[in-house]
Motif scaffolding. Structure first.
Motif, PDB file in Angstrom:
ATOM      1  N   GLY A  76       0.627  -1.193   0.052  1.00 45.00           N
ATOM      2  CA  GLY A  76      -0.046  -0.120  -0.055  1.00 45.00           C
ATOM      3  C   GLY A  76       0.770   1.144  -0.008  1.00 45.00           C
ATOM      4  O   GLY A  76       0.458   2.219  -0.582  1.00 45.00           O
ATOM      5  N   VAL A  77       1.859   1.216   0.849  1.00 46.34           N
ATOM      6  CA  VAL A  77       2.919   2.470   0.614  1.00 46.34           C
ATOM      7  C   VAL A  77       3.438   2.454  -0.637  1.00 46.34           C
ATOM      8  O   VAL A  77       3.518   3.666  -1.190  1.00 46.34           O
ATOM      9  N   VAL A  78       3.968   1.455  -1.291  1.00 50.91           N
ATOM     10  CA  VAL A  78       4.672   1.706  -2.508  1.00 50.91           C
ATOM     11  C   VAL A  78       3.475   2.097  -3.554  1.00 50.91           C
ATOM     12  O   VAL A  78       3.890   3.128  -4.332  1.00 50.91           O
ATOM     13  N   LEU A  79       2.282   1.551  -3.350  1.00 49.69           N
ATOM     14  CA  LEU A  79       1.396   2.098  -4.399  1.00 49.69           C
ATOM     15  C   LEU A  79       1.018   3.518  -4.314  1.00 49.69           C
ATOM     16  O   LEU A  79       0.595   4.124  -5.302  1.00 49.69           O
ATOM     17  N   SER A  80       1.124   4.079  -3.241  1.00 48.50           N
ATOM     18  CA  SER A  80       1.032   5.382  -2.667  1.00 48.50           C
ATOM     19  C   SER A  80       1.995   6.571  -3.233  1.00 48.50           C
ATOM     20  O   SER A  80       1.800   7.905  -3.209  1.00 48.50           O
ATOM     21  N   MET A  81       3.182   5.925  -3.413  1.00 47.14           N
ATOM     22  CA  MET A  81       4.418   7.046  -3.525  1.00 47.14           C
ATOM     23  C   MET A  81       4.269   7.946  -4.761  1.00 47.14           C
ATOM     24  O   MET A  81       4.698   9.131  -4.590  1.00 47.14           O
ATOM     25  N   GLU A  82       3.682   7.442  -5.883  1.00 49.15           N
ATOM     26  CA  GLU A  82       3.706   8.425  -7.022  1.00 49.15           C
ATOM     27  C   GLU A  82       2.389   9.526  -6.634  1.00 49.15           C
ATOM     28  O   GLU A  82       2.597  10.562  -7.321  1.00 49.15           O
ATOM     29  N   LEU A  83       1.587   8.952  -5.902  1.00 50.14           N
ATOM     30  CA  LEU A  83       0.556   9.882  -5.509  1.00 50.14           C
ATOM     31  C   LEU A  83       1.151  11.230  -4.684  1.00 50.14           C
ATOM     32  O   LEU A  83       0.563  12.041  -4.894  1.00 50.14           O
ATOM     33  N   PHE A  84       1.935  10.782  -3.618  1.00 49.18           N
ATOM     34  CA  PHE A  84       2.537  11.819  -2.948  1.00 49.18           C
ATOM     35  C   PHE A  84       3.547  12.758  -3.913  1.00 49.18           C
ATOM     36  O   PHE A  84       3.462  13.719  -3.860  1.00 49.18           O
ATOM     37  N   GLY A  85       4.218  12.320  -4.839  1.00 48.49           N
ATOM     38  CA  GLY A  85       5.058  12.904  -5.909  1.00 48.49           C
ATOM     39  C   GLY A  85       3.977  13.676  -7.040  1.00 48.49           C
ATOM     40  O   GLY A  85       4.179  14.899  -7.093  1.00 48.49           O
ATOM     41  N   MET A  86       2.579  13.220  -7.186  1.00 49.39           N
ATOM     42  CA  MET A  86       1.852  14.200  -7.804  1.00 49.39           C
ATOM     43  C   MET A  86       1.435  15.262  -7.090  1.00 49.39           C
ATOM     44  O   MET A  86       1.199  16.181  -7.663  1.00 49.39           O
ATOM     45  N   ALA A  87       1.162  15.052  -5.900  1.00 46.93           N
ATOM     46  CA  ALA A  87       0.751  16.135  -5.015  1.00 46.93           C
ATOM     47  C   ALA A  87       1.534  17.262  -5.114  1.00 46.93           C
ATOM     48  O   ALA A  87       1.225  18.509  -5.338  1.00 46.93           O
ATOM     49  N   ALA A  88       2.986  16.846  -4.929  1.00 51.46           N
ATOM     50  CA  ALA A  88       4.046  17.954  -4.873  1.00 51.46           C
ATOM     51  C   ALA A  88       4.102  18.627  -6.231  1.00 51.46           C
ATOM     52  O   ALA A  88       4.358  19.574  -6.329  1.00 51.46           O
ATOM     53  N   GLY A  89       4.032  17.723  -7.240  1.00 46.39           N
ATOM     54  CA  GLY A  89       4.235  18.076  -8.642  1.00 46.39           C
ATOM     55  C   GLY A  89       2.980  19.110  -8.942  1.00 46.39           C
ATOM     56  O   GLY A  89       3.370  20.232  -9.591  1.00 46.39           O
ATOM     57  N   SER A  90       1.812  18.782  -8.585  1.00 46.59           N
ATOM     58  CA  SER A  90       0.711  19.657  -9.004  1.00 46.59           C
ATOM     59  C   SER A  90       0.901  21.114  -8.637  1.00 46.59           C
ATOM     60  O   SER A  90       0.433  22.079  -8.989  1.00 46.59           O
ATOM     61  N   VAL A  91       1.098  21.128  -7.263  1.00 48.85           N
ATOM     62  CA  VAL A  91       1.286  22.412  -6.508  1.00 48.85           C
ATOM     63  C   VAL A  91       2.514  23.255  -6.915  1.00 48.85           C
ATOM     64  O   VAL A  91       2.437  24.257  -7.349  1.00 48.85           O
ATOM     65  N   LEU A  92       3.808  22.648  -7.069  1.00 50.86           N
ATOM     66  CA  LEU A  92       4.961  23.275  -7.029  1.00 50.86           C
ATOM     67  C   LEU A  92       4.911  23.464  -8.844  1.00 50.86           C
ATOM     68  O   LEU A  92       5.150  24.760  -9.179  1.00 50.86           O
ATOM     69  N   ILE A  93       4.578  22.446  -9.467  1.00 47.24           N
ATOM     70  CA  ILE A  93       4.921  22.739 -11.139  1.00 47.24           C
ATOM     71  C   ILE A  93       3.720  23.728 -11.590  1.00 47.24           C
ATOM     72  O   ILE A  93       3.825  24.144 -12.534  1.00 47.24           O
ATOM     73  N   GLY A  94       2.700  23.253 -10.983  1.00 49.66           N
ATOM     74  CA  GLY A  94       1.397  24.159 -11.494  1.00 49.66           C
ATOM     75  C   GLY A  94       1.539  25.598 -11.145  1.00 49.66           C
ATOM     76  O   GLY A  94       1.499  26.682 -12.083  1.00 49.66           O
ATOM     77  N   ASN A  95       2.223  25.903 -10.222  1.00 47.28           N
ATOM     78  CA  ASN A  95       2.735  27.491 -10.063  1.00 47.28           C
ATOM     79  C   ASN A  95       3.848  27.989 -10.986  1.00 47.28           C
ATOM     80  O   ASN A  95       3.921  28.931 -11.481  1.00 47.28           O
ATOM     81  N   VAL A  96       4.890  26.876 -11.130  1.00 46.59           N
ATOM     82  CA  VAL A  96       5.886  27.212 -12.198  1.00 46.59           C
ATOM     83  C   VAL A  96       5.305  27.359 -13.688  1.00 46.59           C
ATOM     84  O   VAL A  96       5.761  28.409 -14.547  1.00 46.59           O
ATOM     85  N   ALA A  97       4.456  26.768 -13.998  1.00 44.85           N
ATOM     86  CA  ALA A  97       3.845  27.075 -15.262  1.00 44.85           C
ATOM     87  C   ALA A  97       3.000  28.250 -15.355  1.00 44.85           C
ATOM     88  O   ALA A  97       3.251  28.814 -16.323  1.00 44.85           O
ATOM     89  N   ASP A  98       2.587  28.825 -14.095  1.00 42.34           N
ATOM     90  CA  ASP A  98       1.969  30.242 -14.199  1.00 42.34           C
ATOM     91  C   ASP A  98       3.022  31.162 -14.428  1.00 42.34           C
ATOM     92  O   ASP A  98       2.861  32.379 -14.969  1.00 42.34           O
ATOM     93  N   ARG A  99       4.331  30.925 -13.951  1.00 42.84           N
ATOM     94  CA  ARG A  99       5.708  31.748 -13.811  1.00 42.84           C
ATOM     95  C   ARG A  99       6.294  31.813 -15.325  1.00 42.84           C
ATOM     96  O   ARG A  99       6.817  32.897 -15.628  1.00 42.84           O
TER      97      ARG A  99
END
Length: 431
Positions: free
Chosen positions: A58-81
């Motif tokens: 279950g932990v392994v299955l969740s890891m890219e979801l944690f990465g997606m969370a970070a990517g959505s917040v951080l890279i979404g803001n980068v895309a606006d910049r």
């Protein structure tokens, strides 16, 4: 005649380049769908080869979801910049590297780290393409195009799942699934370089030194008249930052939408992440389990398309609320299906139909809520924080299974997310 190309694009029929941009973004999201679910198709083989128990899996299955969370917040803001196009290219490079690196993983810890990095690219891609599609669509087709863009996720999961199932049947090696993803992702890089221009909305909002030249280049490709000067900036300039999402104008909807997405996506990923393992534990092999997951993703795709088409004639919010409630009922039927492959496939598809209709129905709401200067940031924040919380969903499900709870009890517990999401949409202010 207006000097604002955004008004021209919004009010005229879709041109060939606009259709190409939307189609390319759908294809990019199809890659996301396969790349996210690659670990699900590989999970039974990983568990067998490395002796991984359900809680650890279950932990392994969740890891890219944690990465997606970070990517959505951080890279979404980068895309606006910095813009949509360079952000999409960066995400593609990261995803290609991550999928290939997964084939070299030698243990749970290494694979978990690789999946986290891959998830960063996937998360940034989803939020950026959502903004890109909204900005290249006219008013008439914007809602439908945004929904179809997110439906690309399910399309990729279906097509990639069919290929992955055949690969697993032939090779018996879970690493072949990741290699397939790496090759497919790498192919998209030159296509983006050739056919995906920068968003005109983003150029006007950011106003770089060469904005006018780049806007006119794109307008020429669209067959629209060029402009002499940039449209005037808004009276109140919005800074593309997370803090701007919590100003007086946007705080309430940001909180409500984030909570709704958190709850609904938790429900969604329970279905996506646990179906293969559930089916294998009922006595079927990995190839048959992959077939049930493919059936679920057929339901995902149909749910997305149906709600997108229905939204052209009916109010979107009631459709989304109804889908969320129906998903809770349908997952109960899946929990009662028993060890019958046909019943499992049908009930999984029906549940996925309603659950994904609820998910994708939120994206047009994101696009209409936030202006261009905040569109990728707002979308990225909502889906990023939502995914950050929902990443615990597969872990919670694993813990519930490990505690001895039945499939029905676990399914209904995870399905409560749909009811919470429906309540949040009901609480949104009328626009």
């Amino acid at each position: 005649m207006t000097n604002d190309p955004r008004v021209v694009i919004a009010g005229t029929p879709m041109r060939t380049l606009q259709i190409v941009v939307v189609a390319l973004c759908i294809a990019l999201n199809a890659l996301d769908g396969f790349d996210v679910l690659a670990i699900s198709f590989a999970a039974p083989g990983i568990a067998e080869e490395w002796g991984v128990d359900k809680a650890t899996l279950g932990v392994v299955l969740s890891m890219e979801l944690f990465g997606m969370a970070a990517g959505s917040v951080l890279i979404g803001n980068v895309a606006d910049r910095i813009g949509r196009r360079p952000t999409i290219l960066g995400c593609l490079v990261l995803m290609t590297f991550g999928m290939y690196a997964a084939t070299l993983a030698s243990g749970v810890e290494m694979l978990s780290a690789i999946r986290f990095l891959t998830g960063i690219g996937i998360g940034g891609m989803v939020s950026t393409t959502s903004a890109m599609v909204a900005e290249f669509s006219n008013d008439k087709r914007r809602g439908l195009n945004v929904v179809l863009n997110i439906a690309g996720f399910s399309t990729g999961a279906i097509l990639g799942g069919l290929l992955a199932t055949k690969l697993l049947a032939v090779t018996g090696d879970w690493r072949s699934v990741f290699m397939l993803g790496a090759v497919a992702t790498a192919i998209m890089i030159p296509l983006v370089l050739l056919f995906l221009p920068e968003s005109i909305d983003s150029l006007i909002a950011r106003r770089p030194a060469d904005a006018l030249v780049r806007i006119n280049r794109t307008l020429k490709r669209l067959g629209h008249p060029e402009i002499d000067v940039l449209p005037p900036p808004p009276a109140r300039v919005i800074k593309p930052s997370i803090a701007s999402l919590f100003t007086h104008d946007y705080a309430r909807v940001t909180i409500l939408l984030t909570t709704a997405y958190f709850a609904q996506i938790l429900f969604f990923y329970y279905i996506q992440k646990w179906i293969p393992k559930i089916v294998v534990d009922l006595g079927f092999d990995a190839s048959q389990a992959g077939g049930v997951l493919v059936a679920a993703n057929v339901g995902n795709l149909l749910g997305a398309v149906v709600i997108g088409l229905a939204s052209q004639r009916f109010k979107l919010r009631p459709l989304v609320i109804g889908a969320m409630i129906a998903g809770f009922v349908a997952i109960g039927a899946f929990g009662l299906a028993g060890a019958d492959l046909t019943r499992l496939s049908i009930t999984a598809a029906v549940a996925a139909f309603f659950v994904n209709a609820g998910v994708v129905g939120l994206y047009p709401i994101f696009a209409e809520t936030y202006p261009a200067a905040l569109r990728a940031s707002g979308t990225g924040f909502v889906i990023g924080i939502g995914r950050g919380g929902s990443a615990v969903g597969p872990v919670v499900a694993g813990a519930l299974f490990a505690a001895g709870n039945s499939l029905l009890v676990v399914s209904l517990a995870m399905g409560l997310g749909g009811l919470v999401a429906a309540a949040m949409i009901l609480s949104l202010p009328r626009r």
